[in-house]
Design a protein around this motif. Structure first.
Motif, PDB file in Angstrom:
ATOM      1  N   LEU A 131      22.915  49.881  23.431  1.00 25.52           N
ATOM      2  CA  LEU A 131      23.456  50.374  22.164  1.00 25.52           C
ATOM      3  C   LEU A 131      22.340  50.843  21.239  1.00 25.52           C
ATOM      4  CD1 LEU A 131      26.338  47.839  21.391  1.00 25.52           C
ATOM      5  CD2 LEU A 131      26.508  50.167  22.269  1.00 25.52           C
ATOM      6  N   SER A 132      21.221  50.158  21.243  1.00 21.32           N
ATOM      7  CA  SER A 132      20.099  50.572  20.404  1.00 21.32           C
ATOM      8  C   SER A 132      19.614  51.969  20.796  1.00 21.32           C
ATOM      9  CB  SER A 132      18.959  49.563  20.534  1.00 21.32           C
ATOM     10  OG  SER A 132      17.820  49.991  19.820  1.00 21.32           O
ATOM     11  N   ARG A 133      19.451  52.209  22.081  1.00 20.00           N
ATOM     12  CA  ARG A 133      19.014  53.530  22.542  1.00 20.00           C
ATOM     13  C   ARG A 133      20.077  54.588  22.276  1.00 20.00           C
ATOM     14  NH1 ARG A 133      17.681  50.502  28.120  1.00 20.00           N
ATOM     15  NH2 ARG A 133      15.643  49.630  27.602  1.00 20.00           N
ATOM     16  N   SER A 134      21.327  54.231  22.569  1.00 17.59           N
ATOM     17  CA  SER A 134      22.419  55.181  22.413  1.00 17.59           C
ATOM     18  C   SER A 134      22.603  55.602  20.959  1.00 17.59           C
ATOM     19  CB  SER A 134      23.714  54.562  22.951  1.00 17.59           C
ATOM     20  OG  SER A 134      24.806  55.423  22.747  1.00 17.59           O
ATOM     21  N   ILE A 162      28.318  41.817  43.475  1.00 14.67           N
ATOM     22  CA  ILE A 162      29.356  42.822  43.259  1.00 14.67           C
ATOM     23  C   ILE A 162      30.182  42.531  42.007  1.00 14.67           C
ATOM     24  CG2 ILE A 162      31.316  43.998  44.296  1.00 14.67           C
ATOM     25  CD1 ILE A 162      28.617  44.486  45.657  1.00 14.67           C
ATOM     26  N   THR A 163      30.497  41.267  41.775  1.00 11.58           N
ATOM     27  CA  THR A 163      31.293  40.959  40.583  1.00 11.58           C
ATOM     28  C   THR A 163      30.498  41.260  39.308  1.00 11.58           C
ATOM     29  OG1 THR A 163      30.562  38.643  40.766  1.00 11.58           O
ATOM     30  CG2 THR A 163      32.730  39.207  41.693  1.00 11.58           C
ATOM     31  N   ASP A 164      29.198  41.021  39.330  1.00 14.22           N
ATOM     32  CA  ASP A 164      28.367  41.360  38.175  1.00 14.22           C
ATOM     33  C   ASP A 164      28.331  42.873  37.963  1.00 14.22           C
ATOM     34  OD1 ASP A 164      27.929  38.680  38.199  1.00 14.22           O
ATOM     35  OD2 ASP A 164      25.745  38.779  38.294  1.00 14.22           O
ATOM     36  N   MET A 165      28.303  43.616  39.050  1.00 14.26           N
ATOM     37  CA  MET A 165      28.293  45.076  38.948  1.00 14.26           C
ATOM     38  C   MET A 165      29.565  45.572  38.255  1.00 14.26           C
ATOM     39  SD  MET A 165      28.285  47.908  42.018  1.00 14.26           S
ATOM     40  CE  MET A 165      30.039  47.632  42.352  1.00 14.26           C
ATOM     41  N   TYR A 166      30.725  45.059  38.696  1.00 17.14           N
ATOM     42  CA  TYR A 166      31.979  45.467  38.065  1.00 17.14           C
ATOM     43  C   TYR A 166      32.055  44.987  36.618  1.00 17.14           C
ATOM     44  CZ  TYR A 166      33.973  47.176  42.437  1.00 17.14           C
ATOM     45  OH  TYR A 166      34.231  47.901  43.584  1.00 17.14           O
ATOM     46  N   ALA A 167      31.486  43.838  36.328  1.00 15.91           N
ATOM     47  CA  ALA A 167      31.464  43.341  34.949  1.00 15.91           C
ATOM     48  C   ALA A 167      30.690  44.304  34.051  1.00 15.91           C
ATOM     49  CB  ALA A 167      30.861  41.945  34.902  1.00 15.91           C
ATOM     50  N   GLY A 168      29.573  44.806  34.557  1.00 13.73           N
ATOM     51  CA  GLY A 168      28.800  45.782  33.795  1.00 13.73           C
ATOM     52  C   GLY A 168      29.556  47.083  33.594  1.00 13.73           C
ATOM     53  N   SER A 218      32.858  50.724  29.959  1.00 15.75           N
ATOM     54  CA  SER A 218      34.135  51.366  29.642  1.00 15.75           C
ATOM     55  C   SER A 218      34.685  50.888  28.301  1.00 15.75           C
ATOM     56  CB  SER A 218      35.155  51.074  30.755  1.00 15.75           C
ATOM     57  OG  SER A 218      34.708  51.568  31.995  1.00 15.75           O
ATOM     58  N   VAL A 219      34.617  49.593  28.068  1.00 11.37           N
ATOM     59  CA  VAL A 219      35.136  49.039  26.799  1.00 11.37           C
ATOM     60  C   VAL A 219      34.332  49.563  25.620  1.00 11.37           C
ATOM     61  CG1 VAL A 219      35.427  46.914  25.469  1.00 11.37           C
ATOM     62  CG2 VAL A 219      36.105  46.982  27.867  1.00 11.37           C
ATOM     63  N   ILE A 220      33.026  49.646  25.765  1.00 10.29           N
ATOM     64  CA  ILE A 220      32.186  50.182  24.682  1.00 10.29           C
ATOM     65  C   ILE A 220      32.562  51.636  24.395  1.00 10.29           C
ATOM     66  CG2 ILE A 220      29.833  50.898  24.108  1.00 10.29           C
ATOM     67  CD1 ILE A 220      28.854  48.375  25.512  1.00 10.29           C
ATOM     68  N   GLY A 221      32.797  52.420  25.443  1.00 11.96           N
ATOM     69  CA  GLY A 221      33.208  53.808  25.251  1.00 11.96           C
ATOM     70  C   GLY A 221      34.516  53.920  24.489  1.00 11.96           C
ATOM     71  N   VAL A 222      35.477  53.056  24.830  1.00 13.68           N
ATOM     72  CA  VAL A 222      36.769  53.072  24.130  1.00 13.68           C
ATOM     73  C   VAL A 222      36.602  52.677  22.665  1.00 13.68           C
ATOM     74  CG1 VAL A 222      39.031  51.957  23.990  1.00 13.68           C
ATOM     75  CG2 VAL A 222      38.126  52.659  26.214  1.00 13.68           C
ATOM     76  N   ILE A 223      35.798  51.655  22.409  1.00  6.98           N
ATOM     77  CA  ILE A 223      35.572  51.196  21.034  1.00  6.98           C
ATOM     78  C   ILE A 223      34.918  52.299  20.201  1.00  6.98           C
ATOM     79  CG2 ILE A 223      34.252  49.590  19.600  1.00  6.98           C
ATOM     80  CD1 ILE A 223      34.658  47.497  21.797  1.00  6.98           C
ATOM     81  N   ILE A 224      33.933  52.974  20.767  1.00  7.15           N
ATOM     82  CA  ILE A 224      33.261  54.062  20.048  1.00  7.15           C
ATOM     83  C   ILE A 224      34.245  55.176  19.735  1.00  7.15           C
ATOM     84  CG2 ILE A 224      31.557  55.909  20.297  1.00  7.15           C
ATOM     85  CD1 ILE A 224      29.800  53.953  21.830  1.00  7.15           C
TER      86      ILE A 224
END
Length: 279
Positions: free
Chosen positions: A87-90, A242-248, A253-259
Motif C-alpha cells: 500500500l505504501s508503494r501503491s 498453496i493456502t498462503d498463496m490463495y490468501a495473498g 482482490s479485497v484491497i482492489g474492491v475497497i479502493i
C-alpha cells in the motif's frame, strides 16, 4: 383534550418514521444480499469442489482452509507487513500520478498549443505497456522502492491523463457559450465551468488508475522485492504453501474492491450536483 390529541399525533408520526426507517433497512439488506449472490455462489463452489474430488485439493484447497491460512498470516503479522509495504508503494505512485497527470491533462485539453506539442509523445508512450518497460526502470533505478513507485506512477499516469483530456474536450459546448455570453473571463470559465464539468470523467480515470496501481505493483513485486503482497504470493507458490498463496491473492482482490468503492464514495461526494441535475 387538545394536548392528548397532539401527543397521539406525535406518537403516530414517530411510529411512521420508525416504520420508514425499518423499511429502508430491510430494502438495503435485500439489495446487499441480492448483489452478493454471485460471490456467495462462487465461494460455495470453491468450498465444495475440492471436498467432492472435482479438483485436486493439493492445488485448489477448500475456501475454509484458505481463510484459516489468511487468519494465521494475519495473527503472525506477516500479512499486515506485506500489505503495508504494498500500500505504501501503491499510494505513493498513485498520488504522484494524480498530482502531475491531472494538471497536465487539464492543460492539454484546454490549450490547443500544449496539445499539439505533447500529443505525439503521449501517443507513443501510452501504447507501451508498463510491465514491458519494467526492466528499464529496474536498470535505471535499481531494485529498491524507487523503481516500484516509478512503475506504479507510469501505469497510473495515462488513464488519468487521457480521461482528464477527454473530460475537458467533451464539456457541453452550450455550457461554454452560455458562460462566455455572461462575460466570464477565460480563467473563471475554466474554474467555474470546465473543471466541474470534467470531474466525472476525471474520476473514471482515477478509478482505473487505482486498479492499475495495485495490479502493476503486484507484478513488479514478483520480479524484484523482498516484501509486499506480490512477493508473498510468489514466495508461497515457490515454497508450495498453496493456502498462503490463495490468501495473498484474496487480500489483493479485497484491497482492489475497497479502493474502488472508496473512490466511488469520494466521487459521489464531489459530484452531488450531477445527481441533483439528472433528477
Amino acid at each position: 383534550m387538545a394536548n392528548g390529541g397532539g401527543s397521539e399525533t406525535l406518537v403516530l408520526y414517530e411510529k411512521r418514521g420508525w416504520l420508514r426507517e425499518q423499511g429502508r433497512s430491510w430494502s438495503s439488506l435485500r439489495k446487499a444480499l441480492r448483489n452478493s449472490i454471485a460471490i456467495i455462489g462462487l465461494l460455495t463452489v470453491w468450498e465444495a469442489a475440492p471436498r467432492l474430488g472435482l479438483v485436486n485439493v493439493t492445488f485448489f484447497p477448500p475456501f475454509s482452509e484458505v481463510v484459516q491460512a489468511w487468519w494465521r498470516l494475519l495473527a503472525a503479522g506477516d500479512l499486515a507487513e506485506h500489505t503495508a509495504a504494498s500500500l505504501s508503494r501503491s499510494f505513493s505512485g498513485f498520488a504522484l500520478a494524480i498530482a502531475l497527470s491531472i494538471p497536465l491533462g487539464l492543460a492539454i485539453g484546454w490549450w490547443k498549443t500544449v496539445a499539439e506539442l505533447l500529443n505525439p509523445l503521449l501517443e507513443l508512450m501510452r501504447n507501451t505497456a508498463a510491465l514491458a518497460i519494467l526492466p528499464v526502470f529496474i536498470l535505471l533505478l535499481g531494485l529498491g522502492e524507487t523503481s516500484k513507485i516509478a512503475i506504479v506512477f507510469y501505469a497510473c499516469a495515462f488513464p488519468l491523463l487521457l480521461n482528464t483530456i477527454s473530460g475537458v474536450k467533451n464539456v457541453d459546448p452550450l455550457l461554454i457559450k452560455s458562460a462566455r455570453s455572461m462575460g466570464l473571463s477565460s480563467v473563471r470559465l475554466f474554474r467555474k465551468v470546465i473543471l466541474p464539468a470534467s470531474i466525472p470523467t476525471i474520476f473514471v480515470g482515477i478509478r482505473q488508475a487505482g486498479a492499475s496501481s495495485i495490479l502493476v505493483l503486484v507484478a513488479a513485486e514478483m520480479v524484484g522485492a523482498k516484501s509486499g503482497l506480490g512477493y508473498l504470493v510468489q514466495y508461497a507458490q515457490f515454497s508450495f504453501l498453496i493456502t498462503d498463496m490463495y490468501a495473498g491473492i484474496i487480500t489483493i482482490s479485497v484491497i482492489g474492491v475497497i479502493i474502488n468503492y472508496t473512490l466511488l464514495f469520494v466521487e459521489r461526494r464531489l459530484t452531488g450536483w450531477k445527481q441533483t441535475y439528472s433528477e
